[in-house]
Enzyme design. Structure first.
Site, PDB file in Angstrom:
ATOM      1  N   GLU A   1       4.472   4.306   5.947  1.00 13.83           N
ATOM      2  CA  GLU A   1       3.157   3.655   5.892  1.00 13.83           C
ATOM      3  C   GLU A   1       2.189   4.480   5.058  1.00 13.83           C
ATOM      4  O   GLU A   1       2.306   5.704   4.978  1.00 13.83           O
ATOM      5  CB  GLU A   1       2.587   3.541   7.316  1.00 13.83           C
ATOM      6  CG  GLU A   1       2.659   2.138   7.905  1.00 13.83           C
ATOM      7  CD  GLU A   1       1.717   1.132   7.254  1.00 13.83           C
ATOM      8  OE1 GLU A   1       1.282   1.325   6.104  1.00 13.83           O
ATOM      9  OE2 GLU A   1       1.412   0.130   7.901  1.00 13.83           O
ATOM     10  N   ASP A   2       1.222   3.799   4.472  1.00 17.48           N
ATOM     11  CA  ASP A   2       0.160   4.503   3.759  1.00 17.48           C
ATOM     12  C   ASP A   2      -0.853   5.067   4.754  1.00 17.48           C
ATOM     13  O   ASP A   2      -1.256   6.218   4.665  1.00 17.48           O
ATOM     14  CB  ASP A   2      -0.534   3.582   2.742  1.00 17.48           C
ATOM     15  CG  ASP A   2      -0.813   2.179   3.284  1.00 17.48           C
ATOM     16  OD1 ASP A   2      -0.579   1.929   4.495  1.00 17.48           O
ATOM     17  OD2 ASP A   2      -1.272   1.333   2.505  1.00 17.48           O
TER      18      ASP A   2
ATOM     19  N   GLY B   1       0.773  -1.235   0.000  1.00 15.17           N
ATOM     20  CA  GLY B   1       0.000   0.000   0.000  1.00 15.17           C
ATOM     21  C   GLY B   1       0.805   1.286   0.000  1.00 15.17           C
ATOM     22  O   GLY B   1       0.383   2.296  -0.568  1.00 15.17           O
TER      23      GLY B   1
ATOM     24  N   PHE C   1     -13.603   3.958   5.361  1.00 11.95           N
ATOM     25  CA  PHE C   1     -12.698   3.045   4.660  1.00 11.95           C
ATOM     26  C   PHE C   1     -12.410   3.641   3.294  1.00 11.95           C
ATOM     27  O   PHE C   1     -13.317   3.967   2.537  1.00 11.95           O
ATOM     28  CB  PHE C   1     -13.300   1.650   4.515  1.00 11.95           C
ATOM     29  CG  PHE C   1     -12.268   0.649   4.088  1.00 11.95           C
ATOM     30  CD1 PHE C   1     -11.491  -0.005   5.023  1.00 11.95           C
ATOM     31  CD2 PHE C   1     -12.057   0.402   2.734  1.00 11.95           C
ATOM     32  CE1 PHE C   1     -10.502  -0.902   4.624  1.00 11.95           C
ATOM     33  CE2 PHE C   1     -11.067  -0.489   2.326  1.00 11.95           C
ATOM     34  CZ  PHE C   1     -10.295  -1.154   3.270  1.00 11.95           C
TER      35      PHE C   1
ATOM     36  N   ARG D   1      -5.796  -0.004  -5.972  1.00 10.90           N
ATOM     37  CA  ARG D   1      -4.505   0.570  -5.573  1.00 10.90           C
ATOM     38  C   ARG D   1      -3.976   1.590  -6.581  1.00 10.90           C
ATOM     39  O   ARG D   1      -3.209   2.468  -6.215  1.00 10.90           O
ATOM     40  CB  ARG D   1      -3.455  -0.540  -5.440  1.00 10.90           C
ATOM     41  CG  ARG D   1      -3.695  -1.484  -4.274  1.00 10.90           C
ATOM     42  CD  ARG D   1      -2.412  -2.264  -4.018  1.00 10.90           C
ATOM     43  NE  ARG D   1      -2.581  -3.423  -3.147  1.00 10.90           N
ATOM     44  CZ  ARG D   1      -2.571  -3.381  -1.828  1.00 10.90           C
ATOM     45  NH1 ARG D   1      -2.450  -2.228  -1.203  1.00 10.90           N
ATOM     46  NH2 ARG D   1      -2.694  -4.489  -1.122  1.00 10.90           N
TER      47      ARG D   1
ATOM     48  N   ASP E   1      -4.364   3.013  11.202  1.00  9.21           N
ATOM     49  CA  ASP E   1      -5.783   2.911  11.569  1.00  9.21           C
ATOM     50  C   ASP E   1      -5.863   2.570  13.060  1.00  9.21           C
ATOM     51  O   ASP E   1      -5.840   3.459  13.911  1.00  9.21           O
ATOM     52  CB  ASP E   1      -6.388   1.839  10.658  1.00  9.21           C
ATOM     53  CG  ASP E   1      -7.869   1.628  10.856  1.00  9.21           C
ATOM     54  OD1 ASP E   1      -8.528   2.526  11.390  1.00  9.21           O
ATOM     55  OD2 ASP E   1      -8.372   0.560  10.469  1.00  9.21           O
TER      56      ASP E   1
ATOM     57  N   ASP F   1      -6.065  -0.303  -0.807  1.00  9.97           N
ATOM     58  CA  ASP F   1      -6.910  -1.267  -1.521  1.00  9.97           C
ATOM     59  C   ASP F   1      -8.132  -1.679  -0.731  1.00  9.97           C
ATOM     60  O   ASP F   1      -8.191  -1.545   0.501  1.00  9.97           O
ATOM     61  CB  ASP F   1      -6.109  -2.546  -1.799  1.00  9.97           C
ATOM     62  CG  ASP F   1      -5.857  -3.345  -0.508  1.00  9.97           C
ATOM     63  OD1 ASP F   1      -5.294  -2.759   0.448  1.00  9.97           O
ATOM     64  OD2 ASP F   1      -6.253  -4.523  -0.446  1.00  9.97           O
TER      65      ASP F   1
ATOM     66  N   LYS G   1      -5.963   7.692  11.154  1.00  7.35           N
ATOM     67  CA  LYS G   1      -7.346   7.730  11.649  1.00  7.35           C
ATOM     68  C   LYS G   1      -7.301   7.827  13.174  1.00  7.35           C
ATOM     69  O   LYS G   1      -7.248   6.808  13.861  1.00  7.35           O
ATOM     70  CB  LYS G   1      -8.091   6.457  11.233  1.00  7.35           C
ATOM     71  CG  LYS G   1      -8.299   6.292   9.730  1.00  7.35           C
ATOM     72  CD  LYS G   1      -9.131   5.042   9.460  1.00  7.35           C
ATOM     73  CE  LYS G   1      -9.240   4.729   7.991  1.00  7.35           C
ATOM     74  NZ  LYS G   1      -9.808   3.383   7.742  1.00  7.35           N
TER      75      LYS G   1
HETATM   76  P1  IMP Z   1      -3.779  -0.887  11.570  1.00  2.42           P
HETATM   77  O1  IMP Z   1      -2.946  -2.010  12.076  1.00  2.42           O
HETATM   78  O2  IMP Z   1      -5.212  -1.041  11.959  1.00  2.42           O
HETATM   79  O3  IMP Z   1      -3.248   0.472  11.919  1.00  2.42           O
HETATM   80  O4  IMP Z   1      -3.838  -1.062  10.002  1.00  2.42           O
HETATM   81  C1  IMP Z   1      -2.963  -0.509   9.156  1.00  2.42           C
HETATM   82  C2  IMP Z   1      -3.071  -1.158   7.784  1.00  2.42           C
HETATM   83  O5  IMP Z   1      -4.431  -1.501   7.444  1.00  2.42           O
HETATM   84  C3  IMP Z   1      -2.641  -0.180   6.748  1.00  2.42           C
HETATM   85  O6  IMP Z   1      -1.280  -0.323   6.451  1.00  2.42           O
HETATM   86  C4  IMP Z   1      -3.511  -0.524   5.558  1.00  2.42           C
HETATM   87  O7  IMP Z   1      -2.869  -1.513   4.779  1.00  2.42           O
HETATM   88  C5  IMP Z   1      -4.760  -1.100   6.143  1.00  2.42           C
HETATM   89  N1  IMP Z   1      -5.850  -0.096   6.196  1.00  2.42           N
HETATM   90  C6  IMP Z   1      -6.294   0.594   7.282  1.00  2.42           C
HETATM   91  N2  IMP Z   1      -7.295   1.425   6.977  1.00  2.42           N
HETATM   92  C7  IMP Z   1      -7.502   1.273   5.649  1.00  2.42           C
HETATM   93  C8  IMP Z   1      -8.423   1.893   4.713  1.00  2.42           C
HETATM   94  O8  IMP Z   1      -9.251   2.759   5.038  1.00  2.42           O
HETATM   95  N3  IMP Z   1      -8.309   1.467   3.422  1.00  2.42           N
HETATM   96  C9  IMP Z   1      -7.419   0.526   3.008  1.00  2.42           C
HETATM   97  N4  IMP Z   1      -6.535  -0.058   3.842  1.00  2.42           N
HETATM   98  C10 IMP Z   1      -6.591   0.307   5.150  1.00  2.42           C
HETATM   99 MG    MG Z   2      -0.440  -1.197   4.841  1.00  6.71          MG
END
Ligand code: IMP
Ligand code: MG
Length: 174
Positions: free
Chosen positions: A91-92, A37, A151, A164, A95, A158, A123
């Protein structure tokens, strides 16, 4: 949600923050791009860096469909020697923060001297909810933009591997 020209402004802002941190250091950091991502973001960011890092990648996955599983898996480890090095994760999006938290611990175990992270998007609401159960979880050091709990897809992000390559970022219409 975010048109391409605004994404470029976000990239510029992250570049400024990261350059401020690293451009005067004697030893540049090792950059780890999180696959897949963060690729478009990392490609743009790398062109704006005022230091000469080593660059490698790491693949960690936690998501299935719209929800974070909370269970993180490293499927491709960095190939560079990280011992004693400053590491900057690209990181992209952050969350729940669980992926980042796991990666920080994993990279410190690999001998990194310091691990910081930059993210295009953050977020904060989801992050705060999760921090209640994982108090030592730290926010990303360098953040492009904070967004609400939608989302989103596009510019690397993605939905089940689709979307993507979109140039702009969209909210997924469920
Ligand atoms: P976390 O562990 O919940 O912080 O998740 C981070 C990863 O989840 C990111 O690197 C993304 O690959 C994916 N992710 C989180 N939110 C989104 C979203 O809104 N769209 C797409 N991918 C997401
Ligand atoms: Mg990711």
């Amino acid at each position: 949600m975010i048109p391409h020209d605004e994404i470029m402004q976000i990239v510029g802002s992250v570049a400024q923050q990261v350059n401020r941190e690293y451009s005067s250091k004697d030893l540049p950091p090792v950059i780890l791009v999180t696959l897949v991502g963060a690729l478009p973001f990392a490609g743009e960011l790398m062109q704006r860096l005022e230091f000469d890092p080593l660059v490698s990648s790491i693949k960690a996955s936690s998501y299935q469909g719209l929800n974070s599983t909370g269970h993180i898996k490293i499927s491709s480890a960095p190939t560079l020697d990280l011992s004693g090095r400053d590491v900057l994760i690209i990181e992209d999006i952050v969350d729940t923060g669980r992926t980042m938290h796991y990666l920080r611990q994993y990279l410190m175990q690999m001998g990194a001297a310091d691990v910081k992270m930059c993210t295009m998007l953050f977020k904060p609401e989801k992050f705060k909810e999760n921090k209640a159960s994982i108090p030592d979880m730290e926010e990303p050091e360098f953040i492009g933009r904070s967004i609400p709990n939608d989302f989103i897809v596009g510019f690397g992000l993605d939905y089940n591997e689709q979307g993507r390559c979109l140039k702009d970022i969209y909210v997924l219409d469920e």
